[in-house]
Design a protein around this motif. Sequence first.
Motif, PDB file in Angstrom:
ATOM      1  N   ASP A 192      -9.131  13.090 -27.073  1.00 16.37           N
ATOM      2  CA  ASP A 192      -9.718  13.280 -25.737  1.00 16.37           C
ATOM      3  C   ASP A 192     -11.236  13.440 -25.760  1.00 16.37           C
ATOM      4  O   ASP A 192     -11.810  14.190 -24.963  1.00 16.37           O
ATOM      5  N   HIS A 193     -11.861  12.692 -26.657  1.00 17.03           N
ATOM      6  CA  HIS A 193     -13.327  12.749 -26.732  1.00 17.03           C
ATOM      7  C   HIS A 193     -13.968  12.138 -25.486  1.00 17.03           C
ATOM      8  O   HIS A 193     -13.408  11.223 -24.864  1.00 17.03           O
ATOM      9  N   PRO A 194     -15.173  12.622 -25.149  1.00 11.50           N
ATOM     10  CA  PRO A 194     -15.917  11.997 -24.051  1.00 11.50           C
ATOM     11  C   PRO A 194     -16.431  10.641 -24.506  1.00 11.50           C
ATOM     12  O   PRO A 194     -16.741  10.461 -25.686  1.00 11.50           O
ATOM     13  N   GLU A 195     -16.539   9.700 -23.612  1.00 16.22           N
ATOM     14  CA  GLU A 195     -16.977   8.359 -24.034  1.00 16.22           C
ATOM     15  C   GLU A 195     -18.081   7.843 -23.115  1.00 16.22           C
ATOM     16  O   GLU A 195     -19.219   8.279 -23.211  1.00 16.22           O
ATOM     17  N   LYS A 196     -17.766   6.960 -22.176  1.00 14.51           N
ATOM     18  CA  LYS A 196     -18.813   6.491 -21.257  1.00 14.51           C
ATOM     19  C   LYS A 196     -18.987   7.509 -20.135  1.00 14.51           C
ATOM     20  O   LYS A 196     -18.084   8.290 -19.826  1.00 14.51           O
ATOM     21  N   VAL A 197     -20.169   7.459 -19.522  1.00  9.65           N
ATOM     22  CA  VAL A 197     -20.445   8.315 -18.384  1.00  9.65           C
ATOM     23  C   VAL A 197     -21.015   7.484 -17.242  1.00  9.65           C
ATOM     24  O   VAL A 197     -21.461   6.344 -17.439  1.00  9.65           O
ATOM     25  N   LEU A 198     -20.987   8.079 -16.064  1.00  7.84           N
ATOM     26  CA  LEU A 198     -21.739   7.533 -14.937  1.00  7.84           C
ATOM     27  C   LEU A 198     -23.129   8.157 -15.055  1.00  7.84           C
ATOM     28  O   LEU A 198     -23.284   9.366 -14.872  1.00  7.84           O
ATOM     29  N   GLY A 199     -24.101   7.323 -15.423  1.00  5.41           N
ATOM     30  CA  GLY A 199     -25.439   7.827 -15.693  1.00  5.41           C
ATOM     31  C   GLY A 199     -26.471   7.315 -14.704  1.00  5.41           C
ATOM     32  O   GLY A 199     -26.316   6.219 -14.132  1.00  5.41           O
ATOM     33  N   THR A 200     -27.500   8.093 -14.488  1.00  3.88           N
ATOM     34  CA  THR A 200     -28.638   7.671 -13.678  1.00  3.88           C
ATOM     35  C   THR A 200     -29.858   8.461 -14.162  1.00  3.88           C
ATOM     36  O   THR A 200     -29.784   9.134 -15.188  1.00  3.88           O
ATOM     37  N   THR A 201     -30.950   8.375 -13.426  1.00  4.85           N
ATOM     38  CA  THR A 201     -32.145   9.132 -13.825  1.00  4.85           C
ATOM     39  C   THR A 201     -32.206  10.451 -13.046  1.00  4.85           C
ATOM     40  O   THR A 201     -31.627  10.574 -11.959  1.00  4.85           O
ATOM     41  N   GLY A 202     -32.937  11.400 -13.605  1.00  4.80           N
ATOM     42  CA  GLY A 202     -33.150  12.663 -12.908  1.00  4.80           C
ATOM     43  C   GLY A 202     -33.836  12.437 -11.566  1.00  4.80           C
ATOM     44  O   GLY A 202     -33.514  13.100 -10.568  1.00  4.80           O
ATOM     45  N   ASP A 203     -34.764  11.490 -11.526  1.00  4.69           N
ATOM     46  CA  ASP A 203     -35.483  11.182 -10.276  1.00  4.69           C
ATOM     47  C   ASP A 203     -34.539  10.700  -9.190  1.00  4.69           C
ATOM     48  O   ASP A 203     -34.683  11.060  -8.024  1.00  4.69           O
ATOM     49  N   PHE A 204     -33.582   9.849  -9.569  1.00  4.61           N
ATOM     50  CA  PHE A 204     -32.648   9.294  -8.580  1.00  4.61           C
ATOM     51  C   PHE A 204     -31.835  10.414  -7.927  1.00  4.61           C
ATOM     52  O   PHE A 204     -31.671  10.453  -6.701  1.00  4.61           O
ATOM     53  N   VAL A 205     -31.348  11.334  -8.759  1.00  5.77           N
ATOM     54  CA  VAL A 205     -30.534  12.442  -8.248  1.00  5.77           C
ATOM     55  C   VAL A 205     -31.338  13.315  -7.290  1.00  5.77           C
ATOM     56  O   VAL A 205     -30.831  13.758  -6.256  1.00  5.77           O
ATOM     57  N   LYS A 206     -32.601  13.560  -7.635  1.00  8.52           N
ATOM     58  CA  LYS A 206     -33.462  14.376  -6.764  1.00  8.52           C
ATOM     59  C   LYS A 206     -33.709  13.686  -5.422  1.00  8.52           C
ATOM     60  O   LYS A 206     -33.719  14.302  -4.369  1.00  8.52           O
ATOM     61  N   LYS A 207     -33.933  12.375  -5.478  1.00 10.54           N
ATOM     62  CA  LYS A 207     -34.278  11.611  -4.282  1.00 10.54           C
ATOM     63  C   LYS A 207     -33.061  11.296  -3.415  1.00 10.54           C
ATOM     64  O   LYS A 207     -33.151  11.289  -2.179  1.00 10.54           O
ATOM     65  N   TYR A 208     -31.916  11.031  -4.059  1.00 11.03           N
ATOM     66  CA  TYR A 208     -30.718  10.577  -3.332  1.00 11.03           C
ATOM     67  C   TYR A 208     -29.473  11.394  -3.706  1.00 11.03           C
ATOM     68  O   TYR A 208     -28.475  10.828  -4.171  1.00 11.03           O
ATOM     69  N   PRO A 209     -29.493  12.705  -3.520  1.00  6.32           N
ATOM     70  CA  PRO A 209     -28.339  13.517  -3.961  1.00  6.32           C
ATOM     71  C   PRO A 209     -27.025  13.142  -3.278  1.00  6.32           C
ATOM     72  O   PRO A 209     -25.963  13.169  -3.906  1.00  6.32           O
ATOM     73  N   ASN A 210     -27.096  12.781  -1.994  1.00  9.85           N
ATOM     74  CA  ASN A 210     -25.861  12.433  -1.268  1.00  9.85           C
ATOM     75  C   ASN A 210     -25.282  11.112  -1.769  1.00  9.85           C
ATOM     76  O   ASN A 210     -24.065  10.935  -1.851  1.00  9.85           O
ATOM     77  N   THR A 211     -26.166  10.182  -2.111  1.00 11.84           N
ATOM     78  CA  THR A 211     -25.715   8.904  -2.686  1.00 11.84           C
ATOM     79  C   THR A 211     -25.045   9.157  -4.032  1.00 11.84           C
ATOM     80  O   THR A 211     -23.985   8.597  -4.330  1.00 11.84           O
ATOM     81  N   ALA A 212     -25.669  10.022  -4.841  1.00 13.83           N
ATOM     82  CA  ALA A 212     -25.102  10.352  -6.158  1.00 13.83           C
ATOM     83  C   ALA A 212     -23.703  10.942  -5.993  1.00 13.83           C
ATOM     84  O   ALA A 212     -22.772  10.577  -6.717  1.00 13.83           O
ATOM     85  N   ARG A 213     -23.550  11.825  -5.005  1.00 11.99           N
ATOM     86  CA  ARG A 213     -22.239  12.444  -4.766  1.00 11.99           C
ATOM     87  C   ARG A 213     -21.224  11.406  -4.288  1.00 11.99           C
ATOM     88  O   ARG A 213     -20.080  11.376  -4.746  1.00 11.99           O
ATOM     89  N   ALA A 214     -21.641  10.547  -3.356  1.00 11.60           N
ATOM     90  CA  ALA A 214     -20.730   9.534  -2.789  1.00 11.60           C
ATOM     91  C   ALA A 214     -20.243   8.559  -3.859  1.00 11.60           C
ATOM     92  O   ALA A 214     -19.054   8.218  -3.916  1.00 11.60           O
ATOM     93  N   VAL A 215     -21.159   8.111  -4.710  1.00  7.38           N
ATOM     94  CA  VAL A 215     -20.799   7.162  -5.775  1.00  7.38           C
ATOM     95  C   VAL A 215     -19.866   7.841  -6.789  1.00  7.38           C
ATOM     96  O   VAL A 215     -18.872   7.256  -7.234  1.00  7.38           O
ATOM     97  N   THR A 216     -20.171   9.084  -7.136  1.00  5.56           N
ATOM     98  CA  THR A 216     -19.313   9.835  -8.063  1.00  5.56           C
ATOM     99  C   THR A 216     -17.901   9.957  -7.488  1.00  5.56           C
ATOM    100  O   THR A 216     -16.901   9.738  -8.182  1.00  5.56           O
ATOM    101  N   ALA A 217     -17.821  10.276  -6.192  1.00  3.15           N
ATOM    102  CA  ALA A 217     -16.515  10.418  -5.532  1.00  3.15           C
ATOM    103  C   ALA A 217     -15.734   9.098  -5.550  1.00  3.15           C
ATOM    104  O   ALA A 217     -14.534   9.078  -5.855  1.00  3.15           O
ATOM    105  N   ALA A 218     -16.415   7.995  -5.244  1.00  3.85           N
ATOM    106  CA  ALA A 218     -15.745   6.682  -5.223  1.00  3.85           C
ATOM    107  C   ALA A 218     -15.192   6.333  -6.602  1.00  3.85           C
ATOM    108  O   ALA A 218     -14.078   5.794  -6.727  1.00  3.85           O
ATOM    109  N   ILE A 219     -15.956   6.664  -7.638  1.00  4.89           N
ATOM    110  CA  ILE A 219     -15.527   6.325  -9.004  1.00  4.89           C
ATOM    111  C   ILE A 219     -14.418   7.262  -9.488  1.00  4.89           C
ATOM    112  O   ILE A 219     -13.491   6.831 -10.183  1.00  4.89           O
ATOM    113  N   LEU A 220     -14.462   8.523  -9.067  1.00  6.95           N
ATOM    114  CA  LEU A 220     -13.338   9.433  -9.355  1.00  6.95           C
ATOM    115  C   LEU A 220     -12.057   8.874  -8.735  1.00  6.95           C
ATOM    116  O   LEU A 220     -11.000   8.851  -9.368  1.00  6.95           O
TER     117      LEU A 220
END
Length: 414
Positions: A240-268
Amino acid sequence: MSTSEKPTMSRRTILQAAAVGATVIDPALRSVVYAAGSDAPEKTEVKIGFIPLTDCASVVMASVLGLDQKYGVKIIPTKEASWAGVRDKLVNGELDFAHVLYGLVYGVHLGIGGPKKDMAVLATLNHNGQAITLSKKLAEKGAVDGAGLAKLMASEKREYTFAQTFPTGTHAMWLYYWLAANGINPLSDAKVITVPPPQMVANMRVGNMDGYCVGEPWNHRAIIDGIGITAATTQDIWKDHPEKVLGTTGDFVKKYPNTARAVTAAILEAGKWIDAGLVNKNKMAETIADKSYVNTSVDAINQRILGRYQNGLGKTWDDPNHMKFYNDGAVNFPYLSDGMWFLTQHKRWGLLKDHPDYLAVAKQVNQVEIYKQAAAATKTPVPKDLMRSSKLMDGVVWDGKDPKKYADSFKVKA
């Protein structure tokens, strides 16, 4: 539209209909997702880079099934040629997010393996499902596993070449860990090269390497093509090792937190859909085998996602610890200890000269709060602890409690 595009389009429509049927949208959730103003995604169309590997599936399926629309975003999956290319496009903003190697994100954050830039991990995309392939020529001389390889390398002296996919990435770390656990120092006893995942099989065919570590389907493909054998699975190295992640930049998360949440939810939600059963897994295999995604035969993908393994030498087995995309939410939580583990290995192999502040770096990178919000929107269970404990193939336990001591504890190191 060309005739070759037609089946894909109709399949997309069928899959979307199936997904909508499978995931009835809670009206209360819909109002949260589409709340006007502060909760709405700031950026509604996002490009997500991926490499042609089975574990890109939740990114692709979130788009193909239309699960992204449920959260007010449109995901455009973009196929990339190499992990270095993914890194560069994430850093310069050509990609908004990526299906990316856990260790690559951490490497960029610390300025090793590329330009230094603040990075973010939003979720783990999958557990397990990578492997170490050795060439058929080596297998014929008895190198069918780690012990056999060590014996052959000791008796038949020459330069042995192994490939991984990115210097700070997961495959490099699995390969190094496995070689070292078998008494082979990857830095002094062998030559290690970097090869993009889809090029592994072709490179082994022409004799460029003796072995490689990569994600599926490129291990099973080597068996189908009769040029390689599976010497170890990565779940044998670390269950059960971790493998790929959904990655982005720190800047993107700061600028678009709701987008980051929405995309994470869709992929979950896409991961949940894939893991829901056999029919969905087979549909996923058929979808991602397409030339616009992984570009291989369905049979190269669909066996190992169900845990049906063969080693290329007549041995077959059912592996309960095959690649998982959701597993009731156990896969996706961005544990701080998972990120820290990669840093301990970067230190072990000399990629980091000094011990970093392991915990502080993991807290900067892993976006636990955004993940928890996405988990709430998708009814994904969240663990109580930010750390987890695992026993690796050599019996050594990793729990994140004393990363400096752990990193320094290995006999075989740089």
